[in-house]
Write an enzyme that holds these catalytic residues in place. Sequence first.
Site, short mmCIF file in Angstrom:
data_model
loop_
_atom_site.label_atom_id
_atom_site.label_comp_id
_atom_site.label_asym_id
_atom_site.label_seq_id
_atom_site.Cartn_x
_atom_site.Cartn_y
_atom_site.Cartn_z
CG HIS A 358 -1.99 -0.97 1.25
ND1 HIS A 358 -3.25 -0.74 0.73
CD2 HIS A 358 -2.00 -2.23 1.72
CE1 HIS A 358 -3.99 -1.82 0.90
NE2 HIS A 358 -3.25 -2.75 1.50
NE ARG A 552 -3.28 10.37 10.17
CZ ARG A 552 -2.94 9.43 11.07
NH1 ARG A 552 -3.76 8.41 11.30
NH2 ARG A 552 -1.82 9.51 11.75
CE LYS A 557 -2.11 10.97 3.13
NZ LYS A 557 -2.85 10.10 2.21
CB THR A 662 -10.01 5.01 -0.92
OG1 THR A 662 -9.45 5.34 0.34
CG2 THR A 662 -9.35 3.75 -1.44
CE LYS A 666 -13.92 6.14 1.08
NZ LYS A 666 -13.06 6.17 2.27
#
Length: 817
Positions: A358, A552, A557, A662, A666
Site C-alpha cells: 500500500h 491524514r 499529501k 480512496t 468517494k
Amino acid sequence: MTPEKNDTDAIEQDIVHHTITTLCRGVYNIDKLAMYQATAHSVRDRLLEDWNLTQEALHRENPKRCYYMSMEFLIGRALDNALNCLKVKKNYKESVDNLGFNLEDLLVEEKDAALGNGGLGRLAACYMDSAATLDYPTWGYGLRYQYGIFKQIIKDGYQNEMPDYWLNFDNPWEFPRTDIRYEVRFHGYVATKMNEKGESRMSWEGGDKVQAMAYDVPIPGFDTKGCGNIRLWSSKPLNTFDFDSFNAGDYDRSVSEQTNAQNLTSVLYPNDNHLVGKELRLKQEYFFVSASLQDIIHRFKRAKCPWKDFPDKVAVQMNDTHPTLAVPELQRILVDVEGLEWDDAWDIVTRTFAFTNHTVLPEALECWSVPMMEKILPRHMQIIYDINLFFLQKVERDFSPDRELLKRISIIEETSPQQVRMAYLAVVGSHTVNGVAALHSDLIRKNLFNDFVKYYGPEKFINITNGITPRRWLYQSNPGLRDLITKTLGSEEWATHLDQLEGLKKYAEDASFQEAWADVKFQNKKRLADWIKTNMNITVNPHALFDIQVKRIHEYKRQYMNILSVIYRYKSLKKMAPEDLEQQVPRVVIFGGKAAPGYYIAKLVIKLINSAAEVINNDSSIKDMLKVVFIPDYNVSLAEIIIPASDISQHISTAGTEASGTSNMKFVLNGGLILGTVDGANIEIGEQIGEENIFMFGVLADAVDDIRHNQKYHGLFIDASLQVVIDAIQGGEFGDPSIFGPLINTLTYGGDYYLISTDFKSYLQKHTEVDDTYRDKAAWNKKSIMCTAGMGFFSSDRAVRTYAEKIWKLKPFKVEA
Ligand code: 26V
C-alpha cells in the site's frame, strides 16, 4: 423471530423489551443514548439470525474461505449501515418515532469503531462490506484495540491528542467469544526435540505467554441473507492472578502480569506511512498473526483433510506487511509442530498467502531489527534466516550469481544491526503480490520489487485498483442523491451493480435533471454549513464553492501547498478593486485530518492552516469571498457529512507518492469534481469519467527523480507568486513568524523534497480554471453528473471480485433463507 418481526409494532415491542431487560431501564426514563442502545440491540437480533445462518452453512459445507488479515479495520458506525442492509430503516424510523424519538438523532449517539489510521484501514472495512454483499466466504482477522485512533482537539490552532476510549459504553456490535481463546508465546528459547516419528525437530520453549480471546463483529451484506464476520483478538492474562506474590504481600507484582498482558492490545499505533520500530508493535503483530493462524488451523483440522489440501481450503490476504509474520509462523507450525518436511511445508505456505502493498514511501516500509526479533521471537528469526538462505541459493543457482543482486534481494539487510525487510519476506512467502492502483503497481514493479519481478517473472505482480463501498459512501451518506438516482434509473439495483450509474449520462445535459442534481448538492452543502455553524461557530455561505481536502496530514499529501495557495488567493483578493472583488467566485476552503502525534512538521501545517483561517475569516475587507475551516477530529462519521458536500476536492500528492487514494473515489461518486495531480487512482478516475471532467496539474511521476536531482545541484526556483506567500508568513501576517520557520525551511533550505515550488504555478492556474468553470452552472452540473455516472469501476465489489477470481480462487457461497 416471526415473519412479522419487521412490522413497526413488533419493532417497537422489541425496543421496549431491550430497554427493560438489556438496559434495565424504565421506558419513561430514557435518554437518546439509551434509546440508541435499545434500538441497536433489536437490530442486532435481526442481524444475528443471518450471522448464524451463514456461519452454520459454512461450517456444514466447508467451502474454501479467504481470511483478510489486517491490523486495521476503520469501520465507523454500524447501526445505519445495518438498517440499510436489512432493508428495515423505514420501519425503524416509524417505530422510533412512535416511541417519541427521531431515528437520525439516535444514529449519532453511536461511537465510531475507529480501529485504523486512514486509507488502509478504511479499505479493509469496504472490502468486508463487499465480500459480505457478494456472499464470498471471507472473514477479517484483526485486533480489538481498546483505544482506537486518538481524538484530535485543536487548541490555539495546534493539534492535541486525547484517548479514544470507544468501549466506555456497552458495544452491541461485538460478541465476546469467551470460549475461543488461544495462547501466544513471546521470548523463550529454541530446543531440539524428538517428535512422535522419532525425527529431530526444533521446539520453541519457555518464555511468557498471553491469551488471545476472540470478539466477533458481524458484517451485514446488502440485500442478502449472508452475513460476514470480522474476528478481533483481545489480549488477556493467562493466569488471572499470581496468588503467590499476593500472599507474600507483593500486590504490585501479582497484578503486573495481568496489566502487561492487557496492554498488548490497548492501543492502535497512530502512525500512517511511518514506521517507528517499537517492541510493543512487533508483539502486537505476532499476537494477531499467531491467534489468527491457530484459529484457521483449528477450523481446517475439523474437516480432517490432508495438509497438502490446506491451500485449497484457505486463502490468506495480507493487508500490507503488518501480518507478514504469518509466513514464518505457518512454516514453524507445519515443520516444528506438525512434523512436515521443510519443502512440503514451504509449498503449502507459498500457495496460501498473497500480499497487498500500500505504499512506496521508504519510511513506511517495515524493517525490524534482527536483535529485537531474536529476543522476542527466537524461533521465527531462525526460520526467516532459513527462508532467506534457501531463497538466495535458488536465485543464485537458477537465475544469477551476481553478488550485488543477491545483496539487494536478500530478506536480511546487512546494516548494523541487521534488519528484516518485511516487504521482501512477504513477497517471497506469497504466490501473488498486488499494488492498489495502476500507476502504483507499475512503480513497485519498476522500483521496489524490480529484482523480484525479474526473478519470479511478471505474472506474480498484479494490479488491483482499490474500490469503495457504494452502500456507505452514497446510499447511506447521501440520501438525496440516492433517491434521485433511484428515481431516474427506475430501481436501486445500482447499489450492488454500480456500472448502472452509466444510465445517468443521458441526462447530463437535461436542464431539469441538472436542477434537481444541483439542489441535492446544495442541500448537502447546507447540511455541512449547519454542522460547521453548530460545532465551530463559523458561518459559511452554502452558495460559495466548497473546496475540500480531508485526509491524514502528511508532507507528501501537500496540505501545505494548499494553504500556501489559499494565502495567495487571500493576498490577491486584498489587492482587488471593489468592483473586481465582487466578480470573484466565493470559496470555502475546508481542511480536515490528523497528524501522527510525533510528526512535527505535519502538526505545524495544522497550525498554519488555523492561523491563516483566523486572519482570513476575520478580515471583512474581502467580503466573505474566502473562508477557511479546519474541521477537528476528522473521522468516518464526519466523512459521511463532508464528502457529499464538495464541489471540488483536492488530491494533490507529489506524483508517484500516493499509492491510490480512496477518498478521491468517494468525492467523485458523490458528484464532486477533483483538483488533483497525476498520481494514484486520480489517473484512472480521469480515464473513467473523461479527462474533461477532472482538473489535473503538476509534473509526472517519472520526472520527479530528475527534478529532485536538479534541485539538489542547481538550487530551487521560487516563483514570484510563491515568494509573495512566503514573505507574508515571514512578515508576521499570520502570527509570530518564528513558529513557522521550520515549515518554511522545508522549502527553502530543505530542498523541497515534495516539489511544492515545482508544481505551485500550475496549481494556481488550475484554481483559476476551477473558478471560471464554476461560473457556468450548466457546464459545472454536467461535469458533476458525468463524475458520478462514470464511477462504476471504483466499486469495492469490482475490486473484491477481482481478488476472489485472480488471487483467492474463491466462489460465492449463497445462503438461502
Ligand atoms: C505503516 C505503519 C507502520 C507501522 C506503524 C503503523 C503503520 C500503519 C500504516 C502503515 C502503512 C500505511 C500505508 C497506507 O495506509 N497506505 C494507503 O493505503 C490506501 C489503501 O490502499 C491507499 O489508498 C493510500 O494511497 C495509501 O497511502
